[in-house]
Design a protein around this motif. Structure first.
Motif, mmCIF file in Angstrom:
data_model
loop_
_atom_site.group_PDB
_atom_site.id
_atom_site.type_symbol
_atom_site.label_atom_id
_atom_site.label_comp_id
_atom_site.label_asym_id
_atom_site.label_seq_id
_atom_site.Cartn_x
_atom_site.Cartn_y
_atom_site.Cartn_z
ATOM 1 N N ILE A 155 0.838 -1.199 0.000
ATOM 2 C CA ILE A 155 0.000 0.000 0.000
ATOM 3 C C ILE A 155 0.870 1.246 0.000
ATOM 4 O O ILE A 155 0.635 2.200 -0.757
ATOM 5 N N ALA A 156 1.899 1.243 0.843
ATOM 6 C CA ALA A 156 2.806 2.396 0.906
ATOM 7 C C ALA A 156 3.507 2.622 -0.435
ATOM 8 O O ALA A 156 3.732 3.763 -0.843
ATOM 9 N N GLN A 157 3.849 1.543 -1.129
ATOM 10 C CA GLN A 157 4.481 1.678 -2.440
ATOM 11 C C GLN A 157 3.572 2.418 -3.415
ATOM 12 O O GLN A 157 4.019 3.289 -4.169
ATOM 13 N N SER A 158 2.280 2.083 -3.401
ATOM 14 C CA SER A 158 1.334 2.785 -4.265
ATOM 15 C C SER A 158 1.225 4.256 -3.896
ATOM 16 O O SER A 158 1.099 5.125 -4.772
ATOM 17 N N MET A 159 1.302 4.554 -2.620
ATOM 18 C CA MET A 159 1.234 5.949 -2.171
ATOM 19 C C MET A 159 2.452 6.740 -2.621
ATOM 20 O O MET A 159 2.347 7.891 -3.060
ATOM 21 N N MET A 181 -2.338 6.439 -15.640
ATOM 22 C CA MET A 181 -2.033 5.335 -14.727
ATOM 23 C C MET A 181 -1.916 4.047 -15.530
ATOM 24 O O MET A 181 -2.908 3.557 -16.083
ATOM 25 N N ASN A 182 -0.718 3.497 -15.600
ATOM 26 C CA ASN A 182 -0.483 2.226 -16.265
ATOM 27 C C ASN A 182 -0.677 1.127 -15.230
ATOM 28 O O ASN A 182 0.232 0.780 -14.483
ATOM 29 N N GLU A 183 -1.885 0.586 -15.154
ATOM 30 C CA GLU A 183 -2.373 -0.304 -14.108
ATOM 31 C C GLU A 183 -2.751 0.522 -12.869
ATOM 32 O O GLU A 183 -2.446 1.710 -12.792
ATOM 33 N N GLY A 184 -3.415 -0.086 -11.916
ATOM 34 C CA GLY A 184 -4.039 0.657 -10.825
ATOM 35 C C GLY A 184 -3.139 1.020 -9.664
ATOM 36 O O GLY A 184 -3.603 1.651 -8.708
ATOM 37 N N HIS A 185 -1.849 0.670 -9.734
ATOM 38 C CA HIS A 185 -0.971 0.890 -8.582
ATOM 39 C C HIS A 185 -0.904 2.348 -8.156
ATOM 40 O O HIS A 185 -0.734 2.651 -6.976
ATOM 41 N N ALA A 186 -1.020 3.274 -9.098
ATOM 42 C CA ALA A 186 -0.840 4.705 -8.790
ATOM 43 C C ALA A 186 -2.132 5.390 -8.365
ATOM 44 O O ALA A 186 -2.182 6.618 -8.308
ATOM 45 N N VAL A 187 -3.161 4.638 -8.011
ATOM 46 C CA VAL A 187 -4.480 5.244 -7.757
ATOM 47 C C VAL A 187 -4.486 6.302 -6.642
ATOM 48 O O VAL A 187 -5.304 7.233 -6.694
ATOM 49 N N MET A 230 -3.453 4.330 6.936
ATOM 50 C CA MET A 230 -2.175 4.579 6.275
ATOM 51 C C MET A 230 -2.133 5.920 5.537
ATOM 52 O O MET A 230 -1.168 6.216 4.852
ATOM 53 N N SER A 231 -3.197 6.728 5.658
ATOM 54 C CA SER A 231 -3.268 8.055 5.017
ATOM 55 C C SER A 231 -3.393 7.951 3.505
ATOM 56 O O SER A 231 -3.051 8.889 2.778
ATOM 57 N N PHE A 232 -3.918 6.821 3.030
ATOM 58 C CA PHE A 232 -4.069 6.557 1.598
ATOM 59 C C PHE A 232 -4.945 7.608 0.921
ATOM 60 O O PHE A 232 -4.705 7.993 -0.222
#
Length: 556
Positions: A155-159, A181-187, A230-232
């Motif tokens: 999760i932190a990596q996506s943030m 966004m190339n795939e959803g990781h950067a949401v 996590m402050s997402f």
């Protein structure tokens, strides 16, 4: 701080003036830069190369993984053993930019490095790292390993990718017209933009999204409660997030959220576009999903000598060069496995990410027929496997090691480790047949067969992903007949294995040995048909035409 001229190093073609920031968790750009795991990275790397060749106004945003994905090694018995080795890159440029991202409501320092366009011939890419002295141990390890198995770390990596990437762009005074966004990781990027513009419609004007897979692992989901801790969501309360995105239940799905934040999305083949629309169409508020089929950069992957021979239709030169390329591959086989392969023997390669639906061991499912195929001295066959399972996926690692164990004593079968860009290229250039046998509708696109066809390796494939847009059976490839959709999975596997072996026994092997002129005709037609339709320049242009320059007013 670096100027725009120092970052880009080239003037954008006026056709591509729309400024695009391309967020991807991985980029496969060069063997020396180990920031990728597989197909998603290979696709992103080719996109960046074509963006540079076309002088598009694009910048990549990604992560600088301290240990990369992982390195494949062998244990004392010769089986696969994941190894994590620290990486260092002298060619990345310190931007002088460090931003602070709140993770678990605590400050995490994120430093940005630049890959300049002239280094590897790509659009510029910013790589983000938390492995710096300002951070404590936990923060430091966020960018340690690509696709870390720890949920909070993932999760932190996506943030860091989404929020940190947007903050770095702001710090560099780069304001993209489009965030891709190339795939959803950067949401998490979208929550940052929402706080910046205070409007879902304003976010939608700026965001597009590519979904790459129907697989659960590629459509990440976590509990709202954990993400909030996590402050997402930044400063946005969970009830407001739920209302804004019309989400019920306990799980927050990255792909679904990305589809609701974007003005337009795409699947990565015609089939995948249809699958994605069916998957998500019942959800309110999602954007249109079109299809832009993946592609690969021929300039990077092709062998110059072979390409010239194919272009000129010089059959003798094709045969001669293929033998040289097979010799190069077989030196690796000898080095790793102690087996001496022959350049005049039909050589089949299965090489890609190791995961269940791709069926790495499918060829040997009927063991007796497999042994009969492999042990035929009149029409011999050589078989090579390569690929990387996820390092925490015991089932896939076991499958890889199962194949190793089964063929260990077979002189004409080899399993190679180290499947990255360089080995991938050597395998494509040195193989005669490129085998692709996933379960139907599970391979969203697949791109390895494209670069194989560019290098005189004929596809033997299930008609999934990109393949139906290319394939003419027995004219530019060989097709495996899929079983009926309504059959149980076990029966599908049995029928499709029978089809695979029948095609090999009755068509592929006899043609290679008894009618090599026709074989060369199929090889040349495949190389002709794969370009320009599946060359990355076409794809890069389509993204501008169909996604980036399309109306910025999102559909209601």
């Amino acid at each position: 701080m670096l100027s725009r001229e120092e970052i880009f190093g080239y003037e954008a073609d006026p056709k591509y003036n729309t400024m695009v920031a391309y967020f991807s968790m991985e980029f496969a750009i060069d063997q020396a830069l180990k920031t990728y795991s597989g197909g998603l990275g290979f696709l992103a790397g080719s996109h960046m190369r074509s963006a540079y060749q076309l002088k598009q106004n694009m910048i990549g945003i990604s992560m600088l993984w301290t240990y990369g994905y992982y390195d494949q090694a062998r244990d004392s018995a010769g089986f696969l053993k994941p190894a994590f080795i620290e990486k260092h890159y002298s060619f990345l440029v310190d931007t002088g930019i460090t931003v602070i991202v709140q993770v678990h409501r605590s400050p995490v320092h994120v430093k940005a490095y630049l890959l300049k366009p002239e280094t590897f011939g790509t659009a510029p890419v910013l790589f983000l790292t938390t492995d710096i002295p300002e951070n404590d141990y936990l923060s430091d390890t966020i960018t340690a390993r690509l696709y870390d198995s720890n949920e909070a770390t993932r999760i932190a990596q996506s943030m860091i990718l989404g929020i940190g990437g947007a903050m770095v762009l702001d710090a560099l005074n780069i304001e993209p017209d489009v965030y891709h966004m190339n795939e959803g990781h950067a949401v998490p990027l979208n929550f940052y933009l929402y706080q910046k513009y205070n409007s879902l419609q304003e976010v939608k004007k700026r965001v597009v999204f590519t979904t790459h897979t129907p697989e659960v692992a590629g459509n990440e989901e976590h509990r709202f409660g954990l993400l909030d801790e996590m402050s997402f969501f930044g400063q946005i309360p969970v009830p407001q997030v739920r209302e804004m995105l019309q989400m019920n239940g306990d799980g927050f799905n990255y792909t679904l959220a990305a589809l609701k934040f974007s003005r337009k999305a795409n699947g990565v083949s015609k089939i995948h576009g249809e699958v994605a629309r069916k998957m998500w169409q019942s959800n309110p508020g999602i954007c249109d999903i079109i299809s832009i089929t993946n592609a690969q950069d021929k300039a990077y992957w092709k062998d110059e000598v072979l390409d010239e021979a194919i272009t000129n239709g010089d059959d003798d030169a094709i045969v001669s060069r293929k033998k040289e390329l097979k010799h190069n591959l077989f030196k690796i086989v000898a080095d790793q496995c102690g087996k001496l392969f022959k350049e005049d023997v039909l050589t089949i390669v299965w090489a890609r990410r190791i995961t269940g639906y791709k069926r790495a061991d499918f060829l040997m499912a009927n063991w007796d027929r497999f042994v009969s195929l492999i042990s035929n001295t009149q029409r011999p066959v050589q078989m090579i496997w390569a690929g990387k399972p996820y390092p925490e996926d015991k089932g896939s690692i076991d499958q890889f090691n199962y194949i190793m164990g089964k063929v260990k004593n077979m002189p004409n079968c080899a399993v190679l480790i180290g499947y990255e860009l360089e080995l991938s290229g050597v395998l494509k250039r040195g193989s005669d047949v490129w085998l692709n046998n996933p379960r139907m509708y599970r391979e969203a696109s697949g791109t390895s067969g494209m670069t194989a066809a560019m290098n005189g390796s004929i596809n033997l494939s299930m008609p999934d992903g990109w393949v139906p847009e290319f394939a003419v059976d027995n004219q530019n490839c060989f097709l495996i007949q899929p079983a009926a959709d309504d059959l149980p999975e076990g029966e599908k596997d049995r029928q499709e294995n029978d089809s695979l072996l029948s095609v090999l026994e009755n068509t592929v092997v006899p043609l290679y040995y008894d009618n090599h002129q026709q074989w060369l005709s199929i090889l040349k037609k495949a190389a002709h048909d794969v370009v320009p339709a599946f060359e990355a320049g076409r794809q890069a242009r389509e993204y501008y035409d169909l996604m980036y320059n399309a109306s910025r007013v999102p559909s209601e």
